[in-house]
Design a protein around this motif. Structure first.
Motif, PDB file in Angstrom:
ATOM      1  N   GLY A 237       0.791  -1.230   0.000  1.00  0.00           N
ATOM      2  CA  GLY A 237       0.000   0.000   0.000  1.00  0.00           C
ATOM      3  C   GLY A 237       0.821   1.277   0.000  1.00  0.00           C
ATOM      4  O   GLY A 237       0.254   2.375   0.058  1.00  0.00           O
ATOM      5  N   LYS A 238       2.149   1.154  -0.104  1.00  0.00           N
ATOM      6  CA  LYS A 238       2.999   2.338   0.004  1.00  0.00           C
ATOM      7  C   LYS A 238       3.192   3.072  -1.325  1.00  0.00           C
ATOM      8  O   LYS A 238       3.779   4.144  -1.356  1.00  0.00           O
ATOM      9  N   ARG A 239       2.780   2.453  -2.442  1.00  0.00           N
ATOM     10  CA  ARG A 239       2.782   3.065  -3.775  1.00  0.00           C
ATOM     11  C   ARG A 239       4.154   3.066  -4.451  1.00  0.00           C
ATOM     12  O   ARG A 239       4.231   3.207  -5.662  1.00  0.00           O
ATOM     13  N   TYR A 240       5.227   2.979  -3.680  1.00  0.00           N
ATOM     14  CA  TYR A 240       6.579   3.090  -4.226  1.00  0.00           C
ATOM     15  C   TYR A 240       7.330   1.765  -4.105  1.00  0.00           C
ATOM     16  O   TYR A 240       7.006   0.911  -3.269  1.00  0.00           O
ATOM     17  N   ASN A 241       8.388   1.626  -4.934  1.00  0.00           N
ATOM     18  CA  ASN A 241       9.210   0.421  -4.827  1.00  0.00           C
ATOM     19  C   ASN A 241      10.214   0.551  -3.683  1.00  0.00           C
ATOM     20  O   ASN A 241      10.401   1.640  -3.114  1.00  0.00           O
TER      21      ASN A 241
ATOM     22  N   GLN B  99      13.839   3.722   0.427  1.00  0.00           N
ATOM     23  CA  GLN B  99      15.067   3.759   1.233  1.00  0.00           C
ATOM     24  C   GLN B  99      15.570   5.187   1.450  1.00  0.00           C
ATOM     25  O   GLN B  99      16.362   5.447   2.351  1.00  0.00           O
ATOM     26  N   ILE B 100      15.097   6.123   0.628  1.00  0.00           N
ATOM     27  CA  ILE B 100      15.474   7.520   0.779  1.00  0.00           C
ATOM     28  C   ILE B 100      14.576   8.152   1.842  1.00  0.00           C
ATOM     29  O   ILE B 100      13.350   8.136   1.716  1.00  0.00           O
TER      30      ILE B 100
ATOM     31  N   GLY C 291      14.024  10.664   8.944  1.00  0.00           N
ATOM     32  CA  GLY C 291      13.572   9.331   9.322  1.00  0.00           C
ATOM     33  C   GLY C 291      12.301   8.866   8.646  1.00  0.00           C
ATOM     34  O   GLY C 291      11.809   7.769   8.926  1.00  0.00           O
ATOM     35  N   LYS C 292      11.726   9.687   7.750  1.00  0.00           N
ATOM     36  CA  LYS C 292      10.466   9.325   7.074  1.00  0.00           C
ATOM     37  C   LYS C 292      10.700   9.186   5.569  1.00  0.00           C
ATOM     38  O   LYS C 292      11.342  10.046   4.950  1.00  0.00           O
TER      39      LYS C 292
END
Length: 833
Positions: free
Chosen positions: A659-663, A668-669, A673-674
């Protein structure tokens, strides 16, 4: 039957495990600050479950027809009745949808015209008479000798079905060919028609060459065709042109015939009645599209916007065709129909139809929309108008034992008309129905049987049950933020002084729609409110005339302003901004962050981080709409839709990105901290604190916070925003741009969806705009906004044909003392004069 609706552990959206007992057959108002969970409780929990259970009760073959609904996130609900929701979004925006079709009044008028309408020739205007076979024959023989023709008998016109019995009978009686939906078909061949599609079937009686020696053959063909239908079609083969003859209706002067008169002839949604040029849309430059650019619509040159073919318009009642009747306001239509006189033969027919029409008209008048015309397109209606039309339709259904869920029905209503709405809701309750109303309007709250308040804030700070009381007990509650505003312990202060202006835009001779050739001065550099009862001409003056004229002049836009003589003073402004309640996007890919360009700044920030620069990530890497950074399994949506046979579509969280939309590489970037997905899950308030050290982001987020959007999340899909929320997102975007000091802002009912506490925030923003030298024009009914204006333009006195006059102008105090102004009457009390 159970006397209460019982809800246990409701957790839909931001609701915090709410337990609630609501009495049936009462009016229950749910109120609270924006984002507190009102719609989540009323629409997404109570109505959704009522509707879902009703659909589950249907036979399985019927259930497949409807969109299946997910069960809301709640442990237990009992005591529900079949539910009807009347919200701000469910009216059709199709160009084929009008006030007449929504209310079904137009359908009854079609029946009335089909039964008692008098036909006239569309060319010469003579009353039509029937054509016998000899007249048909004479016309055919007058064609050029050698012309090839086909004689056809229309046996089915625009009707759904496979029509197997028609073909079986035709073949048994010797017919070889038919023209089906315009195509020639051999009846001896195997074929089938789609059951749920409308079809036109014309049996080919004969194919003949026009010559004197074939006169008897032509006559026999006509006689045979007349055994099957009163209408005969002669197709001129070389020109592929049809000539229609009728044994009932024909013009002796022009030789023109009308087809059989039935209700379809008056339907612009049927090929039988629609204008052949615009196909019943009424405009030159639109199709059945979702998006309609209202500013650039051009009426059809053939039907002049009536939507109907000339034959349909040639049938009249008391000298008026159905399109002319559709231009009448609902109030005018009632007067016209009451004045009709009928023959002893037609009277019983007309009376039954008119009875149904009058029932619907009475409810529409009672609910305050009698000024609307039947031909008004649904896409041009405000959210409040559309909602009240649907409510009036439900009122006319005489149902009992129903659960009605209404979402801010007072939107767009003058305080005077709110009282009419309340009386209509009380009627529904007395009839044995339960009404759950999401509302902020003071008079609606005070007329409820029970008030449910959610809060204390919005978004993650909302979703709690802060109180359940009758209105009189609500006023005594010290903890209720609603009660604080109702009792005056908290209130929006009246400005100490009103701004004055020496500069004006002057509209001269405004006469579009119901405006009565009025002259209106709009002061510049001040806060202006345009007021008046619904239908008094406010939107016509400000949007149809002023806004369109300004964008045409300033931006050379291809728009068509309403009728006026002149506008003076345009050179004193350099920019015009219209902030309405249309959606900011139609898919989940559009979010508050993307629309306000906050997302652009966030992507830029992430691309400048050391880890991103080492990997060579540009800002496009951080877009969930582009290849590279997004999750390709769900293509950046975060969810996947799974089709389920006989069950609702299931939306599951993407098993790849969770559900995070990104790979994984993009996530990792991190900044402080977010990762970027976690940032999109923040509310505006949380993001404002998180990005406090980033000036560009901080400025945009602060505006969203100030305007009352602190509770929405940055990545919230645009499809879940209300009309009022969408409007405030648009306003936030405009406010983040560099002000010119000579900008004219136009807002249409910006208080939609706002609690009193949120209205104060909005007012501060609007006043800030004016302090910068800009002009703000607001069309509004909310007295808290009106009392804070520098200048009021009040139109009326009524709506529709009885409106369109300039009733009052000046400061709120000056308007309050004007005895002719309905707005002044309510404002006088609010100002304590």
């Amino acid at each position: 039957m159970q006397q209460n609706i019982v809800i246990k552990k409701a957790r839909q959206h931001n609701l915090k495990n709410i337990d609630l007992i609501l009495p049936r057959n009462k009016i229950i108002v749910i109120t609270g600050p924006s984002g507190s969970g009102k719609s989540s409780l009323a629409m997404d929990t109570i109505f959704a479950e009522a509707h879902r259970r009703y659909l589950q009760s249907l036979p399985i073959e019927l259930r497949t027809i409807f969109d299946q609904l997910q069960k809301p996130d709640v442990d237990f609900i009992e005591g529900l009745s079949p539910g009807i929701s009347v919200d701000q979004k469910t009216i059709s925006k199709s160009p084929r949808s009008t006030v007449g079709t929504i209310t079904e009044i137009y359908d009854y008028l079609r029946l009335l015209y089909a039964k008692i309408g008098i036909p006239y020739c569309p060319r010469c205007g003579r009353r039509l008479i029937s054509q016998d076979i000899n007249k048909m024959l004479d016309f055919i023989l007058s064609l050029t000798e050698g012309t090839k023709i086909q004689i056809l008998a229309p046996v089915v016109i625009e009707k759904k079905g496979e029509h197997k019995e028609i073909f079986d009978r035709a073949k048994a009686e010797g017919f070889i060919r038919a023209r089906i939906d315009g195509n020639i078909v051999e009846l001896t061949q195997e074929f089938s028609l789609k059951k749920h599609v409308r079809h036109t079937i014309e049996l080919i009686v004969d194919r003949i060459i026009v010559k004197e020696k074939y006169k008897n053959q032509i006559k026999r063909a006509l006689e045979l065709a007349m055994k099957y239908t009163q209408t005969v079609v002669v197709n001129i083969v070389n020109e592929n042109r049809d000539i229609i003859f009728s044994s009932v209706l024909a013009c002796p002067n022009c030789g023109i015939s009308l087809p059989d008169i039935d209700p379809r002839l008056f339907s612009f949604n049927s090929k039988y009645g629609a204008c052949p040029r615009c196909k019943g849309l009424g405009y030159e430059n639109i199709e059945e599209e979702e998006e309609i650019d209202v500013l650039s619509l051009i009426p059809c040159k053939l039907c002049e916007g009536t939507r109907l073919r000339e034959e349909s318009l040639a049938i009249k009642i008391n000298g008026k065709n159905i399109a002319e009747l559709s231009t009448f306001s609902i109030d005018e239509l009632k007067n016209f129909l009451y004045g009709l006189k009928f023959s002893s033969y037609n009277a019983p027919i007309a009376e039954r139809i008119l009875k149904e029409i009058f029932i619907k008209i009475d409810f529409l008048q009672k609910i305050g929309v009698g000024y609307l015309s039947l031909n008004r397109p649904s896409f041009s209606l405000s959210g409040g108008e559309a909602q009240r039309i649907r409510l009036a339709t439900q009122l006319g259904s005489h149902l009992s034992g129903v659960l009605y869920v209404l979402d801010e029905p007072s939107i767009g209503l003058h305080p005077r008309d709110c009282l009419k709405l309340i009386e209509s809701m009380k009627e529904l309750s007395i009839r044995g129905n339960t009404l759950i109303v999401v509302e902020h309007d003071e008079s609606t709250i005070m007329n409820a049987d029970l008030v449910v308040e959610l809060g204390p804030g919005g978004g993650r700070d909302g979703g709690y049950l802060t109180g359940v009381y009758p209105p009189d007990k609500l006023l005594k509650s010290r903890n209720s933020i609603t009660a604080q505003y109702l009792t005056g312990s908290s209130k929006i202060s009246i400005p100490e002084e009103r701004r004055k202006s020496q500069k004006f835009i002057k509209i001269i001779g405004a006469q579009a729609y119901n405006l009565k050739n009025i002259n209106v001065e709009i002061p510049l550099g001040v806060f202006v409110c345009v007021t008046g009862v619904a239908g008094s001409g406010k939107s016509t003056l400000i949007f149809e005339i002023l806004y369109k004229a300004l964008v045409k002049k300033l931006y050379n836009a291809n728009v068509y302003p309403g009728n006026y003589k002149a506008i003076e003073g345009i050179e004193q402004i350099d920019k015009v901004v219209c902030v309405d309640q249309s959606p900011i996007g139609r898919t989940s890919r559009s979010t508050p962050a993307t629309y306000t360009q906050v997302m652009t700044e966030i992507r830029e920030l992430f691309s400048l981080l050391p880890d991103a620069r080492v990997r060579g990530y540009s800002k496009s890497r951080f877009s969930f709409n582009l290849l590279g950074g997004r999750c390709e399994s769900c293509q950046g949506d975060g969810i996947k839709k799974i089709k389920m046979h006989l069950l609702p579509d299931v939306y599951v969280v993407c098993d790849n990105c969770k559900g995070k939309r990104y790979n994984e590489e993009t996530l990792q970037i991190k900044y402080k901290g977010k990762n970027i997905s976690e940032v999109l899950q923040m509310t505006v308030s949380e993001a404002l604190e998180f990005f406090s050290a980033v000036p560009k982001l901080n400025q945009k987020l602060q505006i969203m916070e100030d305007i009352g959007l602190g509770y929405i999340t940055l990545g919230q899909p645009a499809t879940t925003l209300s009309g009022g929320e969408a409007q405030r997102v648009k306003l936030a975007k405009e406010l983040s741009k560099k002000p010119t000091g000579k900008t004219l802002y136009i807002l249409d009912e910006p208080t939609t969806g706002l609690h009193m506490v949120d209205i104060e925030r909005l007012l501060n923003i609007l006043q800030r705009l004016v302090d910068m030298g800009n002009t703000v024009i607001v069309i509004e009914h909310d007295l808290e906004i009106i009392k804070c204006a520098d200048y009021i333009i009040d139109l009326g006195p009524e709506g529709g044909s009885s409106g369109g006059y300039l009733i009052a102008k000046g400061t709120p105090e000056e308007v309050a003392l004007n005895p002719n102004s309905y707005t002044g009457k309510f404002l006088k009390e609010k100002l304590g004069l």
